[in-house]
Design a protein around this motif. Structure first.
Motif, PDB file in Angstrom:
ATOM      1  N   ALA A 135       0.823  -1.218   0.000  1.00 46.58           N
ATOM      2  CA  ALA A 135       0.000   0.000   0.000  1.00 46.58           C
ATOM      3  C   ALA A 135       0.855   1.265   0.000  1.00 46.58           C
ATOM      4  CB  ALA A 135      -0.920   0.007   1.214  1.00 46.58           C
ATOM      5  N   VAL A 136       0.470   2.205  -0.853  1.00 49.69           N
ATOM      6  CA  VAL A 136       0.995   3.567  -0.813  1.00 49.69           C
ATOM      7  C   VAL A 136      -0.145   4.393  -0.204  1.00 49.69           C
ATOM      8  CG1 VAL A 136       1.812   5.546  -2.138  1.00 49.69           C
ATOM      9  CG2 VAL A 136       2.412   3.211  -2.858  1.00 49.69           C
ATOM     10  N   THR A 137       0.138   5.080   0.886  1.00 52.39           N
ATOM     11  CA  THR A 137      -0.906   5.758   1.666  1.00 52.39           C
ATOM     12  C   THR A 137      -0.782   7.271   1.571  1.00 52.39           C
ATOM     13  OG1 THR A 137      -0.931   3.898   3.211  1.00 52.39           O
ATOM     14  CG2 THR A 137      -1.934   5.955   3.971  1.00 52.39           C
ATOM     15  N   LEU A 138      -1.938   7.918   1.364  1.00 56.57           N
ATOM     16  CA  LEU A 138      -2.040   9.375   1.363  1.00 56.57           C
ATOM     17  C   LEU A 138      -2.345   9.821   2.789  1.00 56.57           C
ATOM     18  CD1 LEU A 138      -2.429  12.148  -0.132  1.00 56.57           C
ATOM     19  CD2 LEU A 138      -4.835  11.485  -0.413  1.00 56.57           C
ATOM     20  N   THR A 139      -1.532  10.723   3.314  1.00 52.66           N
ATOM     21  CA  THR A 139      -1.765  11.295   4.638  1.00 52.66           C
ATOM     22  C   THR A 139      -1.979  12.792   4.454  1.00 52.66           C
ATOM     23  OG1 THR A 139      -0.312   9.637   5.624  1.00 52.66           O
ATOM     24  CG2 THR A 139      -0.821  11.570   6.963  1.00 52.66           C
ATOM     25  N   THR A 140      -3.052  13.326   5.048  1.00 55.19           N
ATOM     26  CA  THR A 140      -3.370  14.741   4.865  1.00 55.19           C
ATOM     27  C   THR A 140      -3.528  15.460   6.191  1.00 55.19           C
ATOM     28  OG1 THR A 140      -5.767  14.368   4.834  1.00 55.19           O
ATOM     29  CG2 THR A 140      -4.611  14.222   2.709  1.00 55.19           C
ATOM     30  N   SER A 141      -3.380  16.773   6.133  1.00 65.13           N
ATOM     31  CA  SER A 141      -3.597  17.622   7.301  1.00 65.13           C
ATOM     32  C   SER A 141      -4.245  18.919   6.846  1.00 65.13           C
ATOM     33  CB  SER A 141      -2.273  17.924   8.000  1.00 65.13           C
ATOM     34  OG  SER A 141      -2.464  18.922   8.990  1.00 65.13           O
TER      35      SER A 141
END
Length: 186
Positions: free
Chosen positions: A96-102
């Motif tokens: 998995a390549v995961t998108l992390t946002t803020s």
């Protein structure tokens, strides 16, 4: 709305972005304040311009407009999940390549309309497994995240272990993210 307008005698229509500044008798100066809205959209920096229009009962100085930039405080990062172990005989292994946002205020954000993030996943080398022997040689695999994707969204890439009769210790494959691109670039 990307911002709110305020000030003494200021009226603002967020629907079409127009407004008025009313100066009382004897008043020759007023201040317009634009306050950015802290949204949860990754949309990039945006420009804003305030322009004074000529009127019947007043004059406009030589500077009739001013521009500024609303800096987007929302962020997005991509990471590759720590690999799990897989037996050679189990076929392809999804990673998995995961998108992390803020959102810049301790919450999460989503990619705004028209925003796309892409990255290439490549064999990073340096693992103990041998490409082409212990696993099928990796070609570049591109992952894409689109408008509406937010924190925790994943995209998978695949590694294909080679099943053989050789007794050997556990081996590793290192993957690397490259060529990160955004529709906000340029």
């Amino acid at each position: 709305d990307d911002y709110a307008a305020s000030g003494t005698g200021v009226t603002y229509n967020s629907g079409d972005g127009t407004g008025t500044i009313t100066l009382g008798v004897g008043i020759n100066l007023n201040q317009l304040t634009l306050t950015p809205t802290n949204d949860a959209l990754i949309e990039g920096n945006e420009g804003v311009t305030a322009t004074l229009q000529a009127g019947v009962n007043y004059n406009i100085d030589t500077q009739s407009s001013d521009s500024g930039t609303i800096d987007d405080n929302d962020t997005a990062t991509l990471s590759i999940a720590a690999a799990t172990s897989v037996a050679e005989e189990s076929g392809s292994q999804n990673v998995a390549v995961t998108l992390t946002t803020s959102d810049g205020a301790g919450g999460t954000a989503t990619l705004a309309t028209g925003v796309t993030l892409t990255a290439d996943v490549v064999d990073g080398g340096g693992g103990t497994a041998v490409s082409g022997t212990d696993y099928a040689a990796l070609t570049t695999q591109t992952v894409t995240f689109n408008a509406g994707d937010g924190d925790g969204t994943t995209a998978n890439v695949s590694v294909f272990p080679t099943s053989d009769e050789i007794v050997e210790a556990n081996e590793t494959v290192n993957l690397t993210l490259r060529n990160l691109n955004s529709s906000l670039d340029g």
